[in-house]
Design a protein around this motif. Sequence first.
Motif, PDB file in Angstrom:
ATOM      1  N   PRO A 238       0.791  -1.137  -0.001  1.00 48.98           N
ATOM      2  CA  PRO A 238      -0.033  -0.008  -0.089  1.00 48.98           C
ATOM      3  C   PRO A 238       0.631   1.220   0.025  1.00 48.98           C
ATOM      4  N   ASP A 239       0.309   2.425  -0.771  1.00 45.28           N
ATOM      5  CA  ASP A 239       0.966   3.669  -0.375  1.00 45.28           C
ATOM      6  C   ASP A 239       0.555   4.207   0.541  1.00 45.28           C
ATOM      7  N   SER A 240       0.912   5.689   0.993  1.00 47.51           N
ATOM      8  CA  SER A 240       0.773   6.460   1.887  1.00 47.51           C
ATOM      9  C   SER A 240      -0.591   7.279   1.553  1.00 47.51           C
ATOM     10  N   ARG A 241      -1.544   6.636   1.120  1.00 47.44           N
ATOM     11  CA  ARG A 241      -2.746   7.771   0.605  1.00 47.44           C
ATOM     12  C   ARG A 241      -3.493   8.499   1.658  1.00 47.44           C
ATOM     13  N   ARG A 242      -3.557   7.912   3.125  1.00 45.68           N
ATOM     14  CA  ARG A 242      -4.066   8.616   3.941  1.00 45.68           C
ATOM     15  C   ARG A 242      -3.337   9.957   4.269  1.00 45.68           C
ATOM     16  N   PRO A 243      -3.981  11.153   4.271  1.00 45.70           N
ATOM     17  CA  PRO A 243      -3.423  12.428   4.361  1.00 45.70           C
ATOM     18  C   PRO A 243      -2.843  12.485   5.723  1.00 45.70           C
ATOM     19  N   LEU A 244      -3.140  12.028   6.745  1.00 41.08           N
ATOM     20  CA  LEU A 244      -2.463  12.126   8.238  1.00 41.08           C
ATOM     21  C   LEU A 244      -2.607  13.722   8.436  1.00 41.08           C
ATOM     22  N   SER A 245      -3.600  14.329   8.032  1.00 44.55           N
ATOM     23  CA  SER A 245      -4.105  15.648   8.220  1.00 44.55           C
ATOM     24  C   SER A 245      -4.052  15.891   9.849  1.00 44.55           C
ATOM     25  N   TRP A 246      -4.821  14.899  10.739  1.00 45.14           N
ATOM     26  CA  TRP A 246      -4.895  15.117  11.966  1.00 45.14           C
ATOM     27  C   TRP A 246      -3.613  15.077  12.622  1.00 45.14           C
ATOM     28  N   GLU A 247      -2.806  14.106  12.288  1.00 41.55           N
ATOM     29  CA  GLU A 247      -1.400  14.023  12.797  1.00 41.55           C
ATOM     30  C   GLU A 247      -0.599  15.292  12.513  1.00 41.55           C
ATOM     31  N   ARG A 248      -0.583  15.920  11.434  1.00 45.26           N
ATOM     32  CA  ARG A 248      -0.159  17.268  11.018  1.00 45.26           C
ATOM     33  C   ARG A 248      -0.608  18.273  12.002  1.00 45.26           C
ATOM     34  N   ASN A 249      -1.653  18.150  12.273  1.00 47.58           N
ATOM     35  CA  ASN A 249      -2.207  19.389  13.107  1.00 47.58           C
ATOM     36  C   ASN A 249      -1.684  19.336  14.453  1.00 47.58           C
ATOM     37  N   GLN A 250      -1.735  18.035  15.094  1.00 44.13           N
ATOM     38  CA  GLN A 250      -1.252  17.805  16.346  1.00 44.13           C
ATOM     39  C   GLN A 250       0.212  18.170  16.386  1.00 44.13           C
ATOM     40  N   PHE A 251       1.077  17.833  15.542  1.00 44.79           N
ATOM     41  CA  PHE A 251       2.544  18.223  15.499  1.00 44.79           C
ATOM     42  C   PHE A 251       2.857  19.636  15.332  1.00 44.79           C
ATOM     43  N   MET A 255       4.529  22.370  17.891  1.00 40.83           N
ATOM     44  CA  MET A 255       5.595  23.210  17.697  1.00 40.83           C
ATOM     45  C   MET A 255       5.282  24.737  18.141  1.00 40.83           C
ATOM     46  N   MET A 256       4.283  24.908  18.475  1.00 44.44           N
ATOM     47  CA  MET A 256       3.822  26.373  18.975  1.00 44.44           C
ATOM     48  C   MET A 256       4.119  26.256  20.676  1.00 44.44           C
ATOM     49  N   GLU A 257       4.220  25.095  21.106  1.00 48.46           N
ATOM     50  CA  GLU A 257       4.333  25.105  22.806  1.00 48.46           C
ATOM     51  C   GLU A 257       5.841  24.716  23.270  1.00 48.46           C
ATOM     52  N   GLY A 258       6.219  25.341  24.239  1.00 46.85           N
ATOM     53  CA  GLY A 258       7.492  24.948  24.968  1.00 46.85           C
ATOM     54  C   GLY A 258       8.512  25.327  23.971  1.00 46.85           C
ATOM     55  N   ASP A 259       9.459  24.283  23.965  1.00 47.20           N
ATOM     56  CA  ASP A 259      10.706  24.588  22.946  1.00 47.20           C
ATOM     57  C   ASP A 259      10.473  24.115  21.657  1.00 47.20           C
ATOM     58  N   GLY A 260       9.183  24.177  21.083  1.00 48.19           N
ATOM     59  CA  GLY A 260       8.970  23.559  19.792  1.00 48.19           C
ATOM     60  C   GLY A 260       9.117  22.232  19.740  1.00 48.19           C
ATOM     61  N   LEU A 261       9.353  21.855  18.465  1.00 52.92           N
ATOM     62  CA  LEU A 261       9.587  20.552  17.793  1.00 52.92           C
ATOM     63  C   LEU A 261      10.619  20.264  16.929  1.00 52.92           C
ATOM     64  N   ARG A 262      11.321  19.293  16.993  1.00 55.28           N
ATOM     65  CA  ARG A 262      12.741  19.075  16.221  1.00 55.28           C
ATOM     66  C   ARG A 262      12.422  17.666  15.391  1.00 55.28           C
ATOM     67  N   CYS A 263      13.498  17.586  14.454  1.00 56.52           N
ATOM     68  CA  CYS A 263      13.255  16.639  13.758  1.00 56.52           C
ATOM     69  C   CYS A 263      13.580  15.392  14.452  1.00 56.52           C
ATOM     70  N   PHE A 264      13.051  14.153  14.233  1.00 57.07           N
ATOM     71  CA  PHE A 264      13.317  13.093  15.091  1.00 57.07           C
ATOM     72  C   PHE A 264      14.966  12.541  14.738  1.00 57.07           C
ATOM     73  N   TRP A 265      15.072  12.709  13.470  1.00 49.57           N
ATOM     74  CA  TRP A 265      16.353  12.080  12.971  1.00 49.57           C
ATOM     75  C   TRP A 265      17.552  12.932  12.968  1.00 49.57           C
ATOM     76  N   THR A 266      17.457  14.376  12.573  1.00 51.53           N
ATOM     77  CA  THR A 266      18.649  15.351  12.572  1.00 51.53           C
ATOM     78  C   THR A 266      18.542  16.353  13.658  1.00 51.53           C
ATOM     79  N   ASN A 267      17.446  16.284  14.723  1.00 58.06           N
ATOM     80  CA  ASN A 267      17.532  17.102  15.628  1.00 58.06           C
ATOM     81  C   ASN A 267      17.473  18.325  15.641  1.00 58.06           C
ATOM     82  N   LYS A 268      17.198  18.759  14.166  1.00 56.27           N
ATOM     83  CA  LYS A 268      17.231  20.353  13.816  1.00 56.27           C
ATOM     84  C   LYS A 268      15.802  20.790  13.957  1.00 56.27           C
TER      85      LYS A 268
END
Length: 383
Positions: A238-251, A255-268
């Motif tokens: 299967p492809d990643s057809r599901r838009p993951l809109s809810w998950e994007r909204n949560q992320f 990002m707008m809270e505390g220290d924000g959000l960093r890339c899990f892999w690069t830590n940027k």
Amino acid sequence: MDGSGEAVKVIQKVLKHDRKTNNYKIALVRALNDLALTYAGAQGRGAGVAVPLKLIADLWLGYYWPFMDEEKPIYQGGFREGTADVAFRRELTQLKSLWQATELGSNRPSDGVLLVSEIVNGSPSLEVRNSYIRCISTLTTAIQQPIRYAGDGSTTHGVFTKPQRLNDLDPRTVILPYRSATELFTVVDDAMWESFKFYSLYIEALCLHEWALFVENADRDGAGTDRGAVYLALTDRPDSRRPLSWERNQFELLMMEGDGLRCFWTNKPLNVSNYDVDHIIPITTFPINELWNLVPSESTFNRFKKRDRMPDQTWKPVMAERLPHIYQAYFDRPNMRSVLERGVNHRFGAGNIGNAQELCNAAIKLIFAVADSRNTPTFSQNF
């Protein structure tokens, strides 16, 4: 069973040398092989591993999906000796027709796998959900046939145990996640369970080969179904057809809270214009849209470095350090927590994961078991 070598011989005999051949047995072995990988953390304690028939049914739904079509059905056996077609064709064909009319539906052979994922993580219509429930019920009944007859034919339940209720299981039995205490389970011998994990690629290849040959040889109406087409249908991902809109909204809220959000892999640091929702275990390897498998990733890194690969062993200590923090962030938001727990309970069993650290340990064990067993392409920390 005396050991993994003997267990593999039994598996091979069921697939290639049983006196009565049908693809129910092939589908059963393939499902157990996939489940041993999906729940790689489960290890027997002397009384086997209890597998809910409904988990097998979910996999069968995906396996048989490509062959269900109102206009061009691909029969799984003719109406001649020992090769009757599947008992659930009507229910699965109806479900496929309903799914194809939805926003996510398509003609992809792997759409059955996508539908099962949506049942767990999405919100399909009531009509689709009810059709799915009817289909799973019929599949669960059909699964009991190969459980009963797999083996040399001299006895019933010679390889897999007679389906049992939860209360009838040995207290030492390791139980895979289930939905209801009224479900039926079959118990897989400890040695066979470990053989499924260790020989996963070999067993899968054998199942696909035997299934493709079976359908080609059982072509009942001369439709010209060849083994190559069957193989492609059985291996579509299967492809990643599901838009993951809810998950994007949560992320983005994170990002707008505390220290924000960093890339899990690069830590940027991330912002709303430079991130993706990334599957640690790629959709093309295993279609897991559960929140524990989703992390924020820098868009460029995700699309050009990681892509559809999995982390190699160099990532283990990094993941052990970072995953508890990202999981804790999910646990701390009530609406994310409920979605996270739903996926965790489905994958690891209700009540087995109590906090972010326990989830980290379970997830890492599963992630690297999948990578090892399926020989998935990987990427190094030295990117």
